[in-house]
Design a protein around this motif. Structure first.
Motif, short mmCIF file in Angstrom:
data_model
loop_
_atom_site.label_atom_id
_atom_site.label_comp_id
_atom_site.label_asym_id
_atom_site.label_seq_id
_atom_site.Cartn_x
_atom_site.Cartn_y
_atom_site.Cartn_z
N LEU A 15 0.82 -1.21 0.00
CA LEU A 15 0.00 0.00 0.00
C LEU A 15 0.86 1.26 0.00
CD1 LEU A 15 -2.79 -1.07 2.50
CD2 LEU A 15 -3.08 -0.56 0.07
N GLU A 16 1.96 1.22 0.72
CA GLU A 16 2.87 2.37 0.73
C GLU A 16 3.46 2.61 -0.65
OE1 GLU A 16 4.55 5.64 2.52
OE2 GLU A 16 3.07 4.28 3.36
N ARG A 17 3.88 1.52 -1.34
CA ARG A 17 4.40 1.66 -2.71
C ARG A 17 3.33 2.20 -3.64
NH1 ARG A 17 6.49 -3.33 -1.44
NH2 ARG A 17 4.98 -4.39 -2.75
N PHE A 18 2.10 1.70 -3.49
CA PHE A 18 0.97 2.15 -4.31
C PHE A 18 0.72 3.64 -4.10
CE2 PHE A 18 -3.82 2.27 -4.82
CZ PHE A 18 -3.79 2.23 -6.20
N LYS A 19 0.79 4.10 -2.84
CA LYS A 19 0.59 5.51 -2.54
C LYS A 19 1.68 6.37 -3.18
CE LYS A 19 1.53 6.97 1.59
NZ LYS A 19 1.48 7.23 3.03
N LYS A 31 7.47 12.01 1.16
CA LYS A 31 8.66 11.44 1.79
C LYS A 31 8.22 10.18 2.53
CE LYS A 31 8.72 15.09 4.84
NZ LYS A 31 7.73 16.02 4.45
N GLN A 32 9.17 9.36 2.87
CA GLN A 32 8.86 8.19 3.70
C GLN A 32 8.47 8.70 5.08
OE1 GLN A 32 8.44 5.31 2.71
NE2 GLN A 32 9.74 4.95 0.94
N GLY A 33 7.44 8.13 5.65
CA GLY A 33 7.01 8.54 6.98
C GLY A 33 5.98 9.65 6.94
N TYR A 34 6.14 10.62 7.82
CA TYR A 34 5.17 11.69 8.02
C TYR A 34 5.16 12.68 6.86
CZ TYR A 34 2.81 15.61 10.26
OH TYR A 34 1.94 16.63 10.56
#
Length: 63
Positions: A15-19, A31-34
């Motif tokens: 899901l993170e890659r999709f986002k 960015k990664q994270g917040y």
């Protein structure tokens, strides 16, 4: 109280890659994270792109 838990915990990385992919398609730099520093419009465009891609994928699946 917000609960941002995935129904399938193993799907978190996908899901993170999709986002990130959806964000790059609409020209939003995440960015990664917040990412609380992006505007509501930018966040909405990323979410909208994700939904658009999910609907297209489902429509192709049911054909």
């Amino acid at each position: 109280m917000a609960r941002n838990r995935h129904l399938v915990p193993q799907a978190g990385a996908a899901l993170e890659r999709f986002k990130m992919e959806a964000a790059s398609e609409v020209g939003v730099t995440l960015k990664q994270g917040y990412n609380g520093d992006i505007t509501a419009r930018q966040a909405g465009s990323v979410g909208g792109q994700m939904v658009k891609k999910m609907i297209a994928q489902y429509e192709n699946y049911i054909k």
